[in-house]
Design an enzyme around this catalytic site. Sequence first.
Site, PDB file in Angstrom:
ATOM      1  CG  HIS A 192      -2.220  -0.639   0.985  1.00 31.68           C
ATOM      2  ND1 HIS A 192      -2.908  -1.323   1.945  1.00 31.68           N
ATOM      3  CD2 HIS A 192      -2.966  -0.701  -0.126  1.00 31.68           C
ATOM      4  CE1 HIS A 192      -4.020  -1.797   1.431  1.00 31.68           C
ATOM      5  NE2 HIS A 192      -4.082  -1.429   0.171  1.00 31.68           N
ATOM      6  NE  ARG A 338     -13.168  -9.849 -16.109  1.00 30.47           N
ATOM      7  CZ  ARG A 338     -11.866  -9.856 -15.829  1.00 30.47           C
ATOM      8  NH1 ARG A 338     -11.000 -10.186 -16.771  1.00 30.47           N
ATOM      9  NH2 ARG A 338     -11.440  -9.521 -14.648  1.00 30.47           N
ATOM     10  CD  GLU A 437      -9.625 -14.423 -19.477  1.00 29.86           C
ATOM     11  OE1 GLU A 437      -8.811 -13.628 -19.002  1.00 29.86           O
ATOM     12  OE2 GLU A 437     -10.778 -14.549 -19.044  1.00 29.86           O
ATOM     13  CG  ASN A 460      -2.954  -9.505 -17.674  1.00 30.78           C
ATOM     14  OD1 ASN A 460      -2.118  -8.981 -18.391  1.00 30.78           O
ATOM     15  ND2 ASN A 460      -3.874  -8.807 -17.039  1.00 30.78           N
ATOM     16  CG  ASP A 461      -5.870 -15.120 -16.887  1.00 34.52           C
ATOM     17  OD1 ASP A 461      -5.116 -15.650 -16.050  1.00 34.52           O
ATOM     18  OD2 ASP A 461      -6.827 -14.391 -16.576  1.00 34.52           O
ATOM     19  CB  CYS A 508      -8.729  -5.680 -22.040  1.00 32.88           C
ATOM     20  SG  CYS A 508      -9.266  -7.353 -21.684  1.00 32.88           S
TER      21      CYS A 508
HETATM   22  C1  PEP Z   1      -6.276 -10.811 -18.580  1.00 33.61           C
HETATM   23  O1  PEP Z   1      -6.255 -11.985 -18.193  1.00 33.61           O
HETATM   24  O2  PEP Z   1      -5.439 -10.333 -19.358  1.00 33.61           O
HETATM   25  C2  PEP Z   1      -7.299  -9.888 -18.080  1.00 33.61           C
HETATM   26  C3  PEP Z   1      -7.455  -8.691 -18.595  1.00 33.61           C
HETATM   27  O3  PEP Z   1      -8.061 -10.311 -17.042  1.00 33.61           O
HETATM   28  P1  PEP Z   1      -7.546 -10.322 -15.510  1.00 33.61           P
HETATM   29  O4  PEP Z   1      -6.213  -9.642 -15.463  1.00 33.61           O
HETATM   30  O5  PEP Z   1      -8.600  -9.608 -14.738  1.00 33.61           O
HETATM   31  O6  PEP Z   1      -7.489 -11.775 -15.233  1.00 33.61           O
HETATM   32 MG    MG Z   2      -7.929 -12.771 -17.128  1.00 29.11          MG
END
Ligand code: PEP
Ligand code: MG
Length: 547
Positions: A192, A338, A437, A460-461, A508
């Site tokens: 934080h 989402r 993803e 990311n996933d 995203c």
């Molecule tokens: C992703 O997986 O890229 C994504 C945007 O979803 P999150 O980061 O919320 O899993």
């Molecule tokens: Mg994701």
Amino acid sequence: MKEVKKIRGVGVTSLKVGARLHFIKKEKSSIGDKDKPSSPERELERFGKAKSRATDQLIDLEERTRRVIGKDEAEIFEIHRMLLDDEDLNQAILEKIDKGSSCEGAIEYACLEYSNMLKSLDDPYLSERASDILDIKEQLLSSLDEKEKKDVKIDTSPYILVAVDLTPTETARLEKDKILGFVTFGGSSSSHSAILARAMGIPALVGTGAIDKVYDGAYALLDASDGTLIINPTNEEKDRFLEQRDKEERIAREHERYLRSIMNKPAVTRSGYKIMIYANIESSREISGAISNGAEGIGLLRSEMLYMSKKSLPTEEELFLSYKEIAEKMEGRRVIIRTLDIGADKQAPYFNIPKEENPALGLRGVRVCLRDKEMFKSQLRAILRASYYGRVSVMIPMIVSVSEIRECKALINDAMRELRERKESFDEKIEIGIMIETPASAIMSEELAKEVDFFSVGTNDLSQYTLATDRQNPSVSHICEENAEPVLRLIKMATDAIHKRGGWIGVCGEMAADLSLTQSLAKIGVDELSVSVPYLLGIRGKVSECI
Ligand code: PEP
Ligand code: MG
């Protein structure tokens, strides 16, 4: 000639500063010989007073942080106030006092036990709360002294503050005009305090390990961009550093001016390809920042954050009101909501997801929603109702197969029918999309494209599952950084598939904000990039430099 000392840590902002070091030794409240109770009645009275004083101080801090730093950061103290009222914690303190403990002892041990219990739950959100409880403990103990807690204030010229650690409370209390930067022996870049330092624009270095107190008062150069602190630099080092800092500040100012000048122009590559620039948000509080930084829409509302901040399932009405506010504030710009992506790194205890060997491969996202269909439909109805108040789209995460999206679409139809029966208005033609993803969804994108209006790539996933690298594990993060190509190829596959059906595709995940990949994503032909608010201006500027 003094010895030059170089120290490494984790830099929190990309800023540089040169100033004297000032070590602060925090007066940790110690229970020591105060642990001699008078009577339980007297101790209870003392606790009541300390709690009310601590609450007042937190309200003050929240207000001051909101004014000086920002709304999101002020929320930390709202959470502290909620924790201060936590029934279980209060009960534990009262029981200890009842059994003869002093107020100091009861606070100390009840908070420690509670904090350890939260830590042991193996949940990132609750682990964060564990350190908040320790902050509250200090706040309560110092409130017992009947003295106003003083701000961290030292009567000298501006300096770099050095401390073993800083709690969020202490960080927010820092006098920004006196403190040019800070160094803490402990802490990580996601703590934080680090988040607050970033928002305050203070260069900070955390996790340096202990620094010898003999350097108190020594001149030092703090470079948060490369994570170094040089104590007693030579004159040449100092001149070079300050010259470089002035140059970087000048360039940053000029770049910011340029980016602001193109903020309201479409993001178009030099060959004329237009990309929509959208924002990723977690709550309505981020909307004003998104709009003032040129967001053309919301590409990802992470709806699970509202669920995670509650102790029980939010009602359809609560969800609806929050989505409606976002839709209205975006004034006709697209808002992609989402559906719940709970599970893996995002947990809320009331979902009863059993402890799993591999949570990222377990019950998460749409899998939880298809297990708890009534809960899912309540969210779908809330999204549909909000669609009457703006341009809302619905997006389903973690899809791996055509049958899953068909099942979701059937539930969307059920939710629509229920709303018609209730005579509620909604957008009958609401856009439906899925997140790409999982490698399976990219590989099956031709078939999936027939089912939906758009795709949005969660890199990311997608990177985690494609490269077999746990996104929570820092020791493998370099593998993701070094291997974008397999993920880019999957994005290309999905892009071609959805374009063939006349739909559109966005990105995203964090890759959308990576300026070194913007050219590749533009070449693939993605239609939208959705990034968190601080990256909006930079990404728009980068698109206009692409070929
Ligand atoms: C992703 O997986 O890229 C994504 C945007 O979803 P999150 O980061 O919320 O899993
Ligand atoms: Mg994701």
